[in-house]
Design an enzyme around this catalytic site. Structure first.
Site, short mmCIF file in Angstrom:
data_model
loop_
_atom_site.label_atom_id
_atom_site.label_comp_id
_atom_site.label_asym_id
_atom_site.label_seq_id
_atom_site.Cartn_x
_atom_site.Cartn_y
_atom_site.Cartn_z
N ARG A 131 0.84 -1.20 0.00
CA ARG A 131 0.00 0.00 0.00
C ARG A 131 0.87 1.25 0.00
NH1 ARG A 131 -4.40 -3.17 3.22
NH2 ARG A 131 -3.13 -3.18 5.09
N PHE A 142 -11.70 -5.23 -5.14
CA PHE A 142 -11.61 -6.11 -3.95
C PHE A 142 -11.08 -5.29 -2.77
CE2 PHE A 142 -10.57 -8.65 -7.75
CZ PHE A 142 -11.60 -9.57 -7.76
N ASP A 196 -16.18 -3.71 -4.05
CA ASP A 196 -16.17 -5.01 -3.37
C ASP A 196 -17.58 -5.58 -3.47
OD1 ASP A 196 -14.09 -6.28 -0.98
OD2 ASP A 196 -16.14 -7.06 -1.07
N SER A 197 -17.69 -6.89 -3.61
CA SER A 197 -19.03 -7.47 -3.73
C SER A 197 -19.77 -7.45 -2.39
CB SER A 197 -18.93 -8.91 -4.26
OG SER A 197 -18.11 -9.66 -3.40
N CYS A 226 -3.10 -14.27 -3.31
CA CYS A 226 -2.77 -14.70 -1.94
C CYS A 226 -3.04 -16.18 -1.76
CB CYS A 226 -3.52 -13.86 -0.92
SG CYS A 226 -5.30 -13.98 -1.06
N1 SAH Z 1 -7.35 -5.51 -0.82
C1 SAH Z 1 -7.87 -5.75 0.50
C2 SAH Z 1 -8.08 -7.22 0.79
C3 SAH Z 1 -8.97 -7.94 -0.18
S1 SAH Z 1 -9.74 -9.35 0.47
C4 SAH Z 1 -6.99 -5.10 1.55
O1 SAH Z 1 -5.94 -4.54 1.21
O2 SAH Z 1 -7.35 -5.12 2.69
C5 SAH Z 1 -10.77 -9.86 -0.80
C6 SAH Z 1 -12.07 -9.09 -0.93
O3 SAH Z 1 -12.69 -9.52 -2.15
C7 SAH Z 1 -13.12 -9.35 0.14
O4 SAH Z 1 -13.45 -8.16 0.78
C8 SAH Z 1 -14.35 -9.93 -0.60
O5 SAH Z 1 -15.58 -9.44 -0.11
C9 SAH Z 1 -14.10 -9.45 -2.01
N2 SAH Z 1 -14.70 -10.27 -3.08
C10 SAH Z 1 -14.78 -11.62 -3.17
N3 SAH Z 1 -15.34 -11.99 -4.33
C11 SAH Z 1 -15.60 -10.85 -5.03
C12 SAH Z 1 -16.16 -10.58 -6.31
N4 SAH Z 1 -16.54 -11.55 -7.12
N5 SAH Z 1 -16.25 -9.30 -6.69
C13 SAH Z 1 -15.86 -8.29 -5.89
N6 SAH Z 1 -15.32 -8.50 -4.67
C14 SAH Z 1 -15.20 -9.76 -4.24
#
Ligand code: SAH
Length: 393
Positions: free
Chosen positions: A212, A228, A250-251, A337
């Site tokens: 970040r 996400f 985010d979904s 990840c």
């Molecule tokens: N980038 C974030 C961590 C991501 S975790 C950070 O730095 O903290 C992954 C995220 O993807 C979760 O919040 C989950 O709700 C989301 N997610 C899962 N499937 C998804 C989809 N199909 N479309 C959008 N978001 C999704």
């Protein structure tokens, strides 16, 4: 006195290389029918001591705690946690001005297989992935307070979802030491609400801290898409970095709310930010060509080896959409990840996506998990986070 477990002939080889797992197929027999989570002494077929660890039911039969014949008592936890805390202090993440958010215990990476501890200010959030660690939770919590000299005063236990379901332990989430409602943590001078009650993992993705910070350096004047977004970590850094606009997607509606709250906590009233609860693929299809800095940090596409092929296809499909849409001169931060996906496999999946888009793409940085998520050199499986920063012509 701990019960003895005898290995089959020759099965001590991986332990001689200090690998911390013993698979059930390597076990000849165990004396005295131990309960799951009990400490056992591991002996070779010839009866020589080789390790001591937590007994488990499942494909991993023992998670090794030590290669010395010693007791796993309060003194043991204090010693191991002292090493873990000393490491975090020596790399500057613990006791650091402006940042009180870090991982204090990273399982095998800290020679404590089955245990994860993240620190948010004065609260440690602890997750047990094995019954052995669950049974030791109170001793561990006490040791956490002791080795940090009281800096950690509260220990929240959050293992409802991480413990093996077979273990009918009824692990309830809650404070096992102290108690605090102050759930704002600081990372590189930015503030975040940590939802340790209901959030994913321990409430925050501590592992993206350095990535970040790198993103912040590239944000100036750019139109940023944080796909996400979860708690909006990347979004908040992009705003501080001087982005023109930041869109977080985010979904999960809860994640979008959290992102909004974290943006408001740092930049109240900042109109550069918008957040949307939508599916990634849908959004990417419909979004047009407005972004020139995109972050793709999806959840693990493969949790198990069987799902690997599908996962690689998923990474290719996702990245192909970003390559197709990102503006010329754009920068893509893309991550995986999934522990079972190697960095070579991930790079190949992204390569395929780039080739499909016919864009000229260069690798600027190869990213990984930060130093407070160390990889035990004898346990390469501990390497899980990988990322690429790409320049797209
Ligand atoms: N980038 C974030 C961590 C991501 S975790 C950070 O730095 O903290 C992954 C995220 O993807 C979760 O919040 C989950 O709700 C989301 N997610 C899962 N499937 C998804 C989809 N199909 N479309 C959008 N978001 C999704």
């Amino acid at each position: 006195m701990y019960k003895n477990l005898y290995l089959k002939k020759g099965k001590e080889e991986s332990l001689e290389r200090f690998h911390p797992w013993i698979f059930s197929g390597a076990v000849h027999h165990v004396e005295g029918n131990p309960e799951e989570g009990e400490v056992v002494r591991v002996l070779t077929a010839d009866g020589d001591f080789i390790a001591v660890g937590h007994w488990q039911i499942g494909s991993i039969a023992v998670r090794v705690l030590d290669f010395e014949d010693r007791e796993i008592d309060a003194d043991y936890w204090t010693r191991r946690l002292d090493v873990a805390y000393g490491l975090r202090r020596s790399i500057g993440v613990a006791g650091h001005e402006g940042s009180d958010t870090y991982r204090l215990v990273h399982g095998e990476g800290d020679c404590l297989p089955g245990l994860v501890v993240d620190v948010y200010g004065r609260t440690a959030v602890m997750q047990a992935h094995s019954v052995g660690m669950h049974l030791a939770r109170h001793e561990i919590a006490a040791a956490l307070v002791k080795v940090t000299g009281g800096v950690v005063a509260n220990v929240y236990y959050k293992s409802e979802t991480t413990l093996p379901f077979k273990a009918a332990l009824g692990p309830e989430n809650g404070f096992i030491l102290g108690g605090s409602t102050d759930n704002v943590a600081t990372e590189n001078g930015l503030k975040f609400h940590i939802d340790w009650l209901k959030g994913q993992k321990t409430g925050f993705f501590v592992d993206q801290r350095e990535n970040r910070a790198l993103l912040e350096r590239y944000a100036r004047g750019r139109n940023v898409l944080n796909m996400f977004c979860y708690t909006g970590g990347f979004s908040v850094y992009a705003l501080r970095g001087g982005a023109e606009l930041v869109h977080s997607v985010d979904s999960s509606a809860k994640a979008v709310d959290l992102t909004r709250a974290n943006v408001a906590l740092n930049f109240p009233g900042d109109t550069r930010h918008e957040a949307y609860a939508e599916d990634a693929f849908k959004y990417l299809d419909a979004m047009g060509h407005r972004y020139d800095l995109i972050i793709l940090d999806p959840p693990a596409f493969a949790k198990h080896r069987d799902a690997l092929r599908q996962a690689l296809k998923g990474y290719t499909r996702l990245n192909a959409k970003a390559f197709e849409k990102i503006r010329p001169g754009g920068i893509l931060f893309t991550f995986s990840c999934s522990q079972v996906v190697t960095k070579e496999q991930f790079r190949m999946a992204v390569f395929t996506a780039a080739a499909q888009s016919k864009r000229r793409v260069r690798i600027l940085h190869q990213l990984h998990q930060p130093a407070d998520h160390p990889i035990n050199i004898y346990h390469p499986e501990g390497e899980y986070l990988k990322g690429l920063v790409l320049f797209v012509e």
